[in-house]
Write an enzyme that holds these catalytic residues in place. Structure first.
Site, PDB file in Angstrom:
ATOM      1  N   ARG A  43      21.640  27.067  32.595  1.00 35.67           N
ATOM      2  CA  ARG A  43      22.715  27.992  31.952  1.00 35.67           C
ATOM      3  C   ARG A  43      21.913  29.445  31.211  1.00 35.67           C
ATOM      4  O   ARG A  43      21.557  29.867  30.440  1.00 35.67           O
ATOM      5  CB  ARG A  43      23.263  28.063  30.814  1.00 35.67           C
ATOM      6  CG  ARG A  43      24.277  26.763  31.193  1.00 35.67           C
ATOM      7  CD  ARG A  43      25.634  27.238  31.189  1.00 35.67           C
ATOM      8  NE  ARG A  43      26.603  27.508  30.357  1.00 35.67           N
ATOM      9  CZ  ARG A  43      27.418  28.475  30.387  1.00 35.67           C
ATOM     10  NH1 ARG A  43      27.872  28.746  31.695  1.00 35.67           N
ATOM     11  NH2 ARG A  43      28.062  28.803  28.910  1.00 35.67           N
ATOM     12  N   TYR A  46      22.922  33.487  30.165  1.00 38.08           N
ATOM     13  CA  TYR A  46      24.074  33.066  28.910  1.00 38.08           C
ATOM     14  C   TYR A  46      22.410  32.955  28.317  1.00 38.08           C
ATOM     15  O   TYR A  46      23.368  33.289  26.852  1.00 38.08           O
ATOM     16  CB  TYR A  46      25.132  32.355  29.348  1.00 38.08           C
ATOM     17  CG  TYR A  46      25.589  31.790  28.751  1.00 38.08           C
ATOM     18  CD1 TYR A  46      26.372  32.986  28.250  1.00 38.08           C
ATOM     19  CD2 TYR A  46      25.563  30.252  27.314  1.00 38.08           C
ATOM     20  CE1 TYR A  46      27.681  31.998  27.204  1.00 38.08           C
ATOM     21  CE2 TYR A  46      25.942  30.328  26.389  1.00 38.08           C
ATOM     22  CZ  TYR A  46      26.990  30.676  26.570  1.00 38.08           C
ATOM     23  OH  TYR A  46      28.362  31.271  24.642  1.00 38.08           O
ATOM     24  N   LYS A  50      22.148  34.768  24.459  1.00 33.55           N
ATOM     25  CA  LYS A  50      22.677  34.560  22.765  1.00 33.55           C
ATOM     26  C   LYS A  50      21.528  34.312  21.996  1.00 33.55           C
ATOM     27  O   LYS A  50      22.015  34.797  20.607  1.00 33.55           O
ATOM     28  CB  LYS A  50      23.492  33.036  23.340  1.00 33.55           C
ATOM     29  CG  LYS A  50      24.740  33.208  23.590  1.00 33.55           C
ATOM     30  CD  LYS A  50      25.930  33.919  23.172  1.00 33.55           C
ATOM     31  CE  LYS A  50      27.092  34.389  23.383  1.00 33.55           C
ATOM     32  NZ  LYS A  50      28.291  35.208  23.051  1.00 33.55           N
ATOM     33  N   ASP A  80      36.212  23.178  22.983  1.00 38.09           N
ATOM     34  CA  ASP A  80      37.212  23.031  23.822  1.00 38.09           C
ATOM     35  C   ASP A  80      38.371  24.210  23.594  1.00 38.09           C
ATOM     36  O   ASP A  80      38.726  24.960  23.203  1.00 38.09           O
ATOM     37  CB  ASP A  80      38.531  22.142  23.358  1.00 38.09           C
ATOM     38  CG  ASP A  80      39.870  21.683  24.370  1.00 38.09           C
ATOM     39  OD1 ASP A  80      39.757  22.574  25.341  1.00 38.09           O
ATOM     40  OD2 ASP A  80      40.185  20.982  23.543  1.00 38.09           O
ATOM     41  N   THR A  81      37.029  24.874  24.764  1.00 39.91           N
ATOM     42  CA  THR A  81      38.429  26.298  25.202  1.00 39.91           C
ATOM     43  C   THR A  81      39.179  26.510  26.859  1.00 39.91           C
ATOM     44  O   THR A  81      38.799  26.034  27.603  1.00 39.91           O
ATOM     45  CB  THR A  81      37.330  27.694  25.214  1.00 39.91           C
ATOM     46  OG1 THR A  81      35.739  27.038  26.442  1.00 39.91           O
ATOM     47  CG2 THR A  81      36.534  27.664  23.749  1.00 39.91           C
ATOM     48  N   PRO A  82      39.115  27.220  26.789  1.00 41.66           N
ATOM     49  CA  PRO A  82      40.029  27.185  28.063  1.00 41.66           C
ATOM     50  C   PRO A  82      38.849  27.671  29.199  1.00 41.66           C
ATOM     51  O   PRO A  82      38.741  27.151  30.276  1.00 41.66           O
ATOM     52  CB  PRO A  82      41.032  29.386  28.026  1.00 41.66           C
ATOM     53  CG  PRO A  82      41.227  29.278  27.028  1.00 41.66           C
ATOM     54  CD  PRO A  82      39.844  28.896  26.520  1.00 41.66           C
ATOM     55  N   SER A  83      37.712  28.251  28.708  1.00 40.87           N
ATOM     56  CA  SER A  83      36.528  28.762  29.966  1.00 40.87           C
ATOM     57  C   SER A  83      35.509  27.119  30.060  1.00 40.87           C
ATOM     58  O   SER A  83      35.310  26.605  30.833  1.00 40.87           O
ATOM     59  CB  SER A  83      35.307  28.980  29.063  1.00 40.87           C
ATOM     60  OG  SER A  83      34.241  29.131  29.984  1.00 40.87           O
ATOM     61  N   ARG A 104      27.139  13.852  26.033  1.00 41.65           N
ATOM     62  CA  ARG A 104      26.136  14.676  24.899  1.00 41.65           C
ATOM     63  C   ARG A 104      26.592  15.256  23.244  1.00 41.65           C
ATOM     64  O   ARG A 104      25.566  15.296  22.826  1.00 41.65           O
ATOM     65  CB  ARG A 104      25.710  15.755  25.953  1.00 41.65           C
ATOM     66  CG  ARG A 104      26.812  16.490  25.246  1.00 41.65           C
ATOM     67  CD  ARG A 104      26.765  18.466  27.013  1.00 41.65           C
ATOM     68  NE  ARG A 104      27.304  19.466  25.999  1.00 41.65           N
ATOM     69  CZ  ARG A 104      27.122  20.255  27.030  1.00 41.65           C
ATOM     70  NH1 ARG A 104      25.665  20.207  28.374  1.00 41.65           N
ATOM     71  NH2 ARG A 104      28.231  21.167  26.528  1.00 41.65           N
TER      72      ARG A 104
END
Length: 144
Positions: A43, A46, A50, A80-83, A104
């Site tokens: 990541r 990303y 951030k 919990d998201t669509p991504s 985790r």
């Protein structure tokens, strides 16, 4: 960087003059635990963007605190998201991917968008009036 950092910079640049004129304002940015808070495998870009949001937030907070403007950022963990669902489904073994995400989480579950929204409501309210320049972590204990 354009989506995660430049967009916030441009939004603040647009609204800061009005906030300065009225001698008050409250900016809430969106960062992530995947940033300068915690390194996450695969990541890099990303997380770098951030982490920049956290730096931008703190810089705006210190530059404008004496002018009545607050600036904080929210740093969610696994939500919990669509991504997230798309990433889980795109993995070779979606069932194992979900188990890995859950393993985790110190609280044993994935957070909800509603829980993150409650933090935004608090930061937008006068109840958080003495708070500026903070990264507000909401991650179920993942970053501990």
């Amino acid at each position: 960087m354009n989506v995660n950092v430049r967009s916030m910079y441009l939004m603040m640049k647009t609204f800061l003059p009005k906030m300065l004129e009225q001698k008050s304002g409250n900016i809430i940015n969106m960062s992530s635990v995947a940033s300068s808070i915690k390194g996450i495998v695969n990541r890099c870009v990303y997380s770098t963007s951030k982490a920049a949001v956290i730096g931008l937030t703190k810089s705006i907070a210190v530059d404008f605190a004496e002018k009545g403007i607050r600036c904080n950022c929210v740093c969610p963990g696994t939500i919990d998201t669509p991504s997230l669902r798309d990433r889980i489904q795109a993995s070779p073994d979606p069932e194992q991917a979900l188990k890995d995400f859950l393993a985790r989480q110190k609280m044993g579950r994935i957070g909800t968008a509603e829980e993150v929204a409650h933090l935004f409501v608090y930061l937008a309210s006068d109840e958080s009036a003495y708070m500026t320049g903070r990264e507000c972590i909401i991650d179920g204990g993942w970053s501990m």
